[in-house]
Design a protein around this motif. Structure first.
Motif, PDB file in Angstrom:
ATOM      1  N   THR A  86       0.993  -1.510   0.039  1.00 24.98           N
ATOM      2  CA  THR A  86      -0.052   0.553  -0.235  1.00 24.98           C
ATOM      3  C   THR A  86       0.900   1.379  -0.330  1.00 24.98           C
ATOM      4  O   THR A  86      -0.102   2.146  -0.409  1.00 24.98           O
ATOM      5  N   SER A  87       2.005   1.054  -0.316  1.00 26.07           N
ATOM      6  CA  SER A  87       2.820   2.642  -0.052  1.00 26.07           C
ATOM      7  C   SER A  87       3.037   3.120  -1.330  1.00 26.07           C
ATOM      8  O   SER A  87       3.371   1.837  -2.302  1.00 26.07           O
ATOM      9  N   MET A  88       3.055   4.592  -1.700  1.00 29.21           N
ATOM     10  CA  MET A  88       3.120   4.515  -2.562  1.00 29.21           C
ATOM     11  C   MET A  88       5.054   4.060  -3.339  1.00 29.21           C
ATOM     12  O   MET A  88       5.710   4.358  -2.983  1.00 29.21           O
ATOM     13  N   GLY A  89       4.114   3.479  -5.184  1.00 24.27           N
ATOM     14  CA  GLY A  89       5.426   2.767  -5.880  1.00 24.27           C
ATOM     15  C   GLY A  89       5.371   3.666  -6.804  1.00 24.27           C
ATOM     16  O   GLY A  89       6.703   3.586  -7.577  1.00 24.27           O
ATOM     17  N   TYR A  90       4.598   4.727  -7.839  1.00 24.51           N
ATOM     18  CA  TYR A  90       4.585   5.517  -8.926  1.00 24.51           C
ATOM     19  C   TYR A  90       4.036   6.413  -8.476  1.00 24.51           C
ATOM     20  O   TYR A  90       2.570   6.368  -8.357  1.00 24.51           O
ATOM     21  N   GLU A  91       3.952   7.998  -9.046  1.00 26.82           N
ATOM     22  CA  GLU A  91       3.603   8.529  -9.385  1.00 26.82           C
ATOM     23  C   GLU A  91       3.623   9.358 -10.627  1.00 26.82           C
ATOM     24  O   GLU A  91       4.698   9.980 -10.416  1.00 26.82           O
ATOM     25  N   GLY A  92       3.239   9.912 -11.364  1.00 22.69           N
ATOM     26  CA  GLY A  92       3.422   9.761 -13.164  1.00 22.69           C
ATOM     27  C   GLY A  92       1.882   9.823 -13.781  1.00 22.69           C
ATOM     28  O   GLY A  92       0.932   9.514 -13.092  1.00 22.69           O
ATOM     29  N   PRO A  93       2.077   9.755 -15.421  1.00 19.79           N
ATOM     30  CA  PRO A  93       1.423   9.925 -15.973  1.00 19.79           C
ATOM     31  C   PRO A  93       1.132   7.959 -16.107  1.00 19.79           C
ATOM     32  O   PRO A  93       1.706   7.759 -16.999  1.00 19.79           O
ATOM     33  N   ASP A  94      -0.038   7.626 -16.741  1.00 18.22           N
ATOM     34  CA  ASP A  94      -0.749   5.905 -16.589  1.00 18.22           C
ATOM     35  C   ASP A  94      -0.941   6.656 -18.018  1.00 18.22           C
ATOM     36  O   ASP A  94      -2.162   6.804 -18.168  1.00 18.22           O
ATOM     37  N   GLU A  95      -0.573   5.950 -19.005  1.00 19.98           N
ATOM     38  CA  GLU A  95      -0.874   5.605 -20.208  1.00 19.98           C
ATOM     39  C   GLU A  95      -2.326   5.057 -20.560  1.00 19.98           C
ATOM     40  O   GLU A  95      -2.357   5.011 -20.889  1.00 19.98           O
ATOM     41  N   THR A  96      -2.128   3.800 -19.792  1.00 18.39           N
ATOM     42  CA  THR A  96      -3.486   2.864 -20.235  1.00 18.39           C
ATOM     43  C   THR A  96      -4.821   4.530 -19.923  1.00 18.39           C
ATOM     44  O   THR A  96      -5.758   4.224 -20.622  1.00 18.39           O
ATOM     45  N   ILE A  97      -4.644   4.535 -18.808  1.00 17.70           N
ATOM     46  CA  ILE A  97      -5.979   5.716 -18.427  1.00 17.70           C
ATOM     47  C   ILE A  97      -6.387   6.857 -18.659  1.00 17.70           C
ATOM     48  O   ILE A  97      -7.178   6.806 -18.685  1.00 17.70           O
ATOM     49  N   GLY A  98      -4.408   7.448 -19.093  1.00 17.55           N
ATOM     50  CA  GLY A  98      -4.704   8.658 -19.157  1.00 17.55           C
ATOM     51  C   GLY A  98      -4.527   9.472 -18.908  1.00 17.55           C
ATOM     52  O   GLY A  98      -5.464  11.023 -19.346  1.00 17.55           O
ATOM     53  N   LYS A  99      -4.883   9.258 -17.307  1.00 18.78           N
ATOM     54  CA  LYS A  99      -4.635  10.386 -16.211  1.00 18.78           C
ATOM     55  C   LYS A  99      -3.194  10.249 -15.932  1.00 18.78           C
ATOM     56  O   LYS A  99      -2.673   9.330 -15.187  1.00 18.78           O
ATOM     57  N   VAL A 100      -2.780  11.476 -14.529  1.00 19.05           N
ATOM     58  CA  VAL A 100      -1.727  11.087 -13.433  1.00 19.05           C
ATOM     59  C   VAL A 100      -2.110  10.394 -12.871  1.00 19.05           C
ATOM     60  O   VAL A 100      -3.135  10.704 -11.521  1.00 19.05           O
ATOM     61  N   MET A 101      -1.822   9.127 -12.549  1.00 19.43           N
ATOM     62  CA  MET A 101      -1.787   8.511 -10.855  1.00 19.43           C
ATOM     63  C   MET A 101      -0.977   8.283 -10.219  1.00 19.43           C
ATOM     64  O   MET A 101      -0.037   8.235 -10.711  1.00 19.43           O
ATOM     65  N   ARG A 102      -1.734   7.737  -8.848  1.00 18.71           N
ATOM     66  CA  ARG A 102      -0.466   7.411  -7.685  1.00 18.71           C
ATOM     67  C   ARG A 102      -0.323   6.600  -7.674  1.00 18.71           C
ATOM     68  O   ARG A 102      -1.853   5.492  -7.276  1.00 18.71           O
ATOM     69  N   TRP A 103       0.090   4.937  -7.828  1.00 21.92           N
ATOM     70  CA  TRP A 103       0.157   3.443  -7.391  1.00 21.92           C
ATOM     71  C   TRP A 103       0.839   3.005  -6.289  1.00 21.92           C
ATOM     72  O   TRP A 103       1.982   3.414  -6.059  1.00 21.92           O
ATOM     73  N   ALA A 104       0.232   2.239  -5.274  1.00 18.76           N
ATOM     74  CA  ALA A 104       1.121   1.414  -4.740  1.00 18.76           C
ATOM     75  C   ALA A 104       1.411   0.759  -5.426  1.00 18.76           C
ATOM     76  O   ALA A 104       1.197  -0.159  -6.828  1.00 18.76           O
ATOM     77  N   LEU A 105       1.611  -0.991  -4.891  1.00 19.21           N
ATOM     78  CA  LEU A 105       1.828  -2.144  -5.574  1.00 19.21           C
ATOM     79  C   LEU A 105       0.116  -2.969  -6.013  1.00 19.21           C
ATOM     80  O   LEU A 105      -0.114  -3.940  -5.084  1.00 19.21           O
ATOM     81  N   GLY A 106      -0.710  -2.551  -6.921  1.00 24.62           N
ATOM     82  CA  GLY A 106      -1.886  -3.271  -7.091  1.00 24.62           C
ATOM     83  C   GLY A 106      -3.213  -2.596  -6.760  1.00 24.62           C
ATOM     84  O   GLY A 106      -3.871  -2.972  -6.637  1.00 24.62           O
TER      85      GLY A 106
END
Length: 182
Positions: A86-106
């Motif tokens: 649940t910890s922040m893993g990535y913050e930036g553009p998500d090419e699939t969603i087409g928006k800036v996203m914040r991702w943990a592991l899943g």
């Protein structure tokens, strides 16, 4: 083992008669609705696409995560695993969603997204980078906030366009946050 009797990846054959039909709430979703109502697609195991569940089962799952991997006195997951997942893993553009996203592991991670509309936060205005969850394709959402000890699980069978879904999720989340405020 967690007792989630109404959750499965892919719709099991015995559940077909009681499963809700999926509807389109926007022309953007017409193709997805057509495909996901086809029995072979609905019953297929497609990660991030064919989870069949109820809001109750999702709430139990997220409560177990908030409890550090324990539910009803039984351990299911180690607390360190949950912390990593649940910890922040990535913050930036998500090419699939087409928006800036914040991702943990899943999981998606909450809080205001850089460059995003501050009024549209799927986990609500008070959410933070510690809030984690996941949303369905223009439909369902479930999330948890460790600091507030708050879980929200919402399931539905009408898929909206991206903007409509964001609005629905934000309104639900803000209502949940308002309900626990002093």
């Amino acid at each position: 083992p967690l007792g989630l009797k109404n959750s499965a990846l892919g719709l099991p054959e015995p559940w077909r008669q009681r499963a809700a039909w999926i509807y389109s709430g926007h022309k953007e979703q017409d193709r997805a609705v057509f495909l996901f109502n086809l029995p072979p697609i609905r019953s297929a195991i497609i990660p991030a696409a064919t989870l069949q569940s109820t809001a109750r089962d999702l709430a139990i799952f997220y409560q177990m995560l908030l409890n550090g991997g324990v539910y009803a006195g039984q351990r299911y997951v180690q607390a360190a695993t949950i912390q990593t997942a649940t910890s922040m893993g990535y913050e930036g553009p998500d090419e699939t969603i087409g928006k800036v996203m914040r991702w943990a592991l899943g999981f998606h991670v909450g809080g205001a997204y850089p460059g995003g509309d501050p009024a549209l936060q799927p986990y609500g205005r008070p959410s933070s980078a510690k809030t984690f969850g996941h949303a369905g394709q223009g439909s369902c959402i479930a999330w948890a906030d460790p600091e507030a000890q708050l879980v929200l699980a919402f399931t539905c069978n009408r898929l909206l366009d991206s903007d409509g879904a964001q609005q629905r999720w934000t309104e639900l989340a803000n209502a949940a946050w308002e309900a626990i405020q002093d």
